[in-house]
Motif scaffolding. Sequence first.
Motif, mmCIF file in Angstrom:
data_model
loop_
_atom_site.group_PDB
_atom_site.id
_atom_site.type_symbol
_atom_site.label_atom_id
_atom_site.label_comp_id
_atom_site.label_asym_id
_atom_site.label_seq_id
_atom_site.Cartn_x
_atom_site.Cartn_y
_atom_site.Cartn_z
ATOM 1 N N PHE A 34 -11.144 91.691 55.288
ATOM 2 C CA PHE A 34 -10.810 91.893 53.883
ATOM 3 C C PHE A 34 -10.592 90.549 53.188
ATOM 4 C CE2 PHE A 34 -8.761 93.374 50.116
ATOM 5 C CZ PHE A 34 -9.145 94.689 49.955
ATOM 6 N N VAL A 35 -9.867 89.656 53.837
ATOM 7 C CA VAL A 35 -9.575 88.347 53.232
ATOM 8 C C VAL A 35 -10.838 87.512 53.118
ATOM 9 C CG1 VAL A 35 -8.350 86.170 53.567
ATOM 10 C CG2 VAL A 35 -7.166 88.331 53.960
ATOM 11 N N LEU A 36 -11.630 87.441 54.190
ATOM 12 C CA LEU A 36 -12.818 86.597 54.191
ATOM 13 C C LEU A 36 -13.849 87.069 53.169
ATOM 14 C CD1 LEU A 36 -13.300 85.954 58.020
ATOM 15 C CD2 LEU A 36 -12.469 84.356 56.298
ATOM 16 N N VAL A 37 -14.067 88.382 53.083
ATOM 17 C CA VAL A 37 -15.046 88.888 52.123
ATOM 18 C C VAL A 37 -14.525 88.729 50.696
ATOM 19 C CG1 VAL A 37 -16.380 90.911 51.416
ATOM 20 C CG2 VAL A 37 -15.945 90.504 53.821
ATOM 21 N N SER A 38 -13.225 88.908 50.499
ATOM 22 C CA SER A 38 -12.660 88.743 49.160
ATOM 23 C C SER A 38 -12.763 87.295 48.682
ATOM 24 C CB SER A 38 -11.195 89.194 49.149
ATOM 25 O OG SER A 38 -11.086 90.567 49.479
ATOM 26 N N LEU A 39 -12.713 86.342 49.611
ATOM 27 C CA LEU A 39 -12.834 84.925 49.261
ATOM 28 C C LEU A 39 -14.282 84.442 49.241
ATOM 29 C CD1 LEU A 39 -9.852 83.457 51.348
ATOM 30 C CD2 LEU A 39 -9.900 84.024 48.900
ATOM 31 N N SER A 40 -15.211 85.353 49.462
ATOM 32 C CA SER A 40 -16.627 84.984 49.457
ATOM 33 C C SER A 40 -17.045 84.468 48.081
ATOM 34 C CB SER A 40 -17.483 86.194 49.828
ATOM 35 O OG SER A 40 -18.844 85.950 49.593
ATOM 36 N N PRO A 41 -17.960 83.473 48.027
ATOM 37 C CA PRO A 41 -18.430 82.967 46.727
ATOM 38 C C PRO A 41 -19.292 83.965 45.965
ATOM 39 C CG PRO A 41 -19.640 81.945 48.544
ATOM 40 C CD PRO A 41 -18.516 82.714 49.156
ATOM 41 N N VAL A 42 -19.729 85.030 46.625
ATOM 42 C CA VAL A 42 -20.530 86.051 45.955
ATOM 43 C C VAL A 42 -19.650 86.835 44.996
ATOM 44 C CG1 VAL A 42 -21.999 88.076 46.266
ATOM 45 C CG2 VAL A 42 -22.069 86.217 47.932
ATOM 46 N N ASN A 43 -20.063 86.907 43.743
ATOM 47 C CA ASN A 43 -19.327 87.674 42.739
ATOM 48 C C ASN A 43 -19.722 89.137 42.852
ATOM 49 O OD1 ASN A 43 -18.419 88.944 40.313
ATOM 50 N ND2 ASN A 43 -18.270 86.942 39.346
ATOM 51 N N PRO A 44 -18.810 90.030 43.227
ATOM 52 C CA PRO A 44 -19.192 91.434 43.418
ATOM 53 C C PRO A 44 -19.655 92.099 42.130
ATOM 54 C CG PRO A 44 -16.809 91.166 43.550
ATOM 55 C CD PRO A 44 -17.397 89.789 43.541
ATOM 56 N N ILE A 45 -19.168 91.643 40.981
ATOM 57 C CA ILE A 45 -19.603 92.236 39.707
ATOM 58 C C ILE A 45 -21.046 91.850 39.423
ATOM 59 C CG2 ILE A 45 -19.159 92.341 37.229
ATOM 60 C CD1 ILE A 45 -16.242 91.813 37.797
ATOM 61 N N ASP A 46 -21.387 90.576 39.624
ATOM 62 C CA ASP A 46 -22.762 90.133 39.425
ATOM 63 C C ASP A 46 -23.705 90.828 40.402
ATOM 64 O OD1 ASP A 46 -21.894 88.475 37.430
ATOM 65 O OD2 ASP A 46 -21.860 86.663 38.683
ATOM 66 N N ALA A 47 -23.255 90.973 41.666
ATOM 67 C CA ALA A 47 -24.086 91.648 42.656
ATOM 68 C C ALA A 47 -24.272 93.120 42.307
ATOM 69 C CB ALA A 47 -23.451 91.513 44.038
ATOM 70 N N TYR A 48 -23.249 93.735 41.735
ATOM 71 C CA TYR A 48 -23.340 95.146 41.342
ATOM 72 C C TYR A 48 -24.309 95.318 40.171
ATOM 73 C CZ TYR A 48 -21.863 99.716 39.586
ATOM 74 O OH TYR A 48 -21.839 101.018 39.146
ATOM 75 N N ILE A 49 -24.263 94.397 39.217
ATOM 76 C CA ILE A 49 -25.136 94.497 38.037
ATOM 77 C C ILE A 49 -26.578 94.197 38.405
ATOM 78 C CG2 ILE A 49 -25.595 93.542 35.751
ATOM 79 C CD1 ILE A 49 -22.581 92.977 35.531
ATOM 80 N N GLY A 50 -26.780 93.203 39.229
ATOM 81 C CA GLY A 50 -28.126 92.866 39.660
ATOM 82 C C GLY A 50 -28.868 91.996 38.666
ATOM 83 N N SER A 51 -30.140 92.337 38.443
ATOM 84 C CA SER A 51 -30.999 91.511 37.592
ATOM 85 C C SER A 51 -30.619 91.562 36.120
ATOM 86 C CB SER A 51 -32.466 91.942 37.757
ATOM 87 O OG SER A 51 -32.621 93.313 37.407
ATOM 88 N N ASP A 52 -29.803 92.529 35.703
ATOM 89 C CA ASP A 52 -29.406 92.653 34.299
ATOM 90 C C ASP A 52 -28.100 91.929 34.007
ATOM 91 O OD1 ASP A 52 -31.627 94.242 33.737
ATOM 92 O OD2 ASP A 52 -30.574 96.080 34.325
ATOM 93 N N VAL A 53 -27.761 90.942 34.829
ATOM 94 C CA VAL A 53 -26.461 90.303 34.698
ATOM 95 C C VAL A 53 -26.320 89.576 33.360
ATOM 96 C CG1 VAL A 53 -27.255 88.201 35.866
ATOM 97 C CG2 VAL A 53 -24.826 88.783 35.871
ATOM 98 N N MET A 54 -27.432 89.047 32.829
ATOM 99 C CA MET A 54 -27.363 88.316 31.561
ATOM 100 C C MET A 54 -27.244 89.244 30.365
ATOM 101 S SD MET A 54 -27.370 85.289 32.672
ATOM 102 C CE MET A 54 -27.449 84.446 31.098
ATOM 103 N N ARG A 55 -27.521 90.522 30.535
ATOM 104 C CA ARG A 55 -27.483 91.472 29.417
ATOM 105 C C ARG A 55 -26.140 92.199 29.305
ATOM 106 N NH1 ARG A 55 -33.323 94.581 30.305
ATOM 107 N NH2 ARG A 55 -34.622 92.675 30.343
#
Length: 336
Positions: A34-55
């Motif tokens: 839980f700690v290691l994944v939470s500190l991951s540099p991957v933004n879960p919101i950006d990953a959830y949105i995908g290619s439409d992140v700029m919109r």
Amino acid sequence: MQLTNYPWKFIWRFLLQKFLHLFLLLLAVSVLTFVLVSLSPVNPIDAYIGSDVMRVGAEQRALIAQRWGLDQPMTTRFFLWLGQLLQGNLGTSITYNQSVSEVIGDRFGASLALMAIAWLLSGFFGVILGILAGAKEGSLLDRIIRLYAYTLASAPTFWIALLLLTLFSVQLQVTPICCAAPPGVLLQDVTIWQRLQHLVLPALALSLMGVANIALHTREKLIEILHSNYALFAYAQGETITGVIWYHGLRNIALPAITLQFASLSELFGGSVLAEKVFDYPGLGNATTQAALRSDVPLLVGIVFFSALFVFTGNLMADLAYQVIDPRIRIGKSAS
């Protein structure tokens, strides 16, 4: 009557210690994951949105964070997850928008068939090759088996999988190139033959690694047995090397082989992540990769939680199998 019940006291104590270790293990892996994944540099919101992140604007991002509880501090999210776990709920996967239990249940069925075939093949051929190499110590056959084992033991699983994919699927075109079913065919409509066709390469890639370790350890143990005093005495009585292996060797090499076989479950699970990614096989390993890439904390923690249970079950089965194979190490035997 007391002597009859006496060993059971040791068995229950043994099981209690095992489950206590399991509880501590699950707690440790849950917190660390839980700690290691939470500190991951991957933004879960950006990953959830995908290619439409700029919109997607700030308000929508805030709603997404609130929907998945990503607006809460890490400690708060962990204790909320722990509270759900105590109620039998592993949470909801951000990647698949399903409960983690459903994702694991759906994916584990495919992975179980893959790992079971690889596990059986590695154990069977590992013991056979180890016996052949040990019985023919120093021969050309022994050197060939050792070369094969040392080469594959140091080779990454994904590299072996890529070689097999290139050879059998691309060049020879005798096996499917990916997936668990032909394109456009639902899983429930796949025949047994089609399923085996799609299983053979991933299972072969996984089993090759396990064969090497078991073959090397079986060889060393058998050589030790063939040079022991009781083996020399058997030779003096006119026994052949085949008879020594059959009557004295098999039971003695079975224990280390079983130990390695069940201990390899963790390596098998880890190797399946890479193999399933290479072959795009829709199993639990592929879901693990997707969860890591998307920083899907509930799913990744749930898979790690489940894999710890899986490996613990294998080790417990190995411990219990010892009691059947070698009565000398039965629980409570020496005390009684």
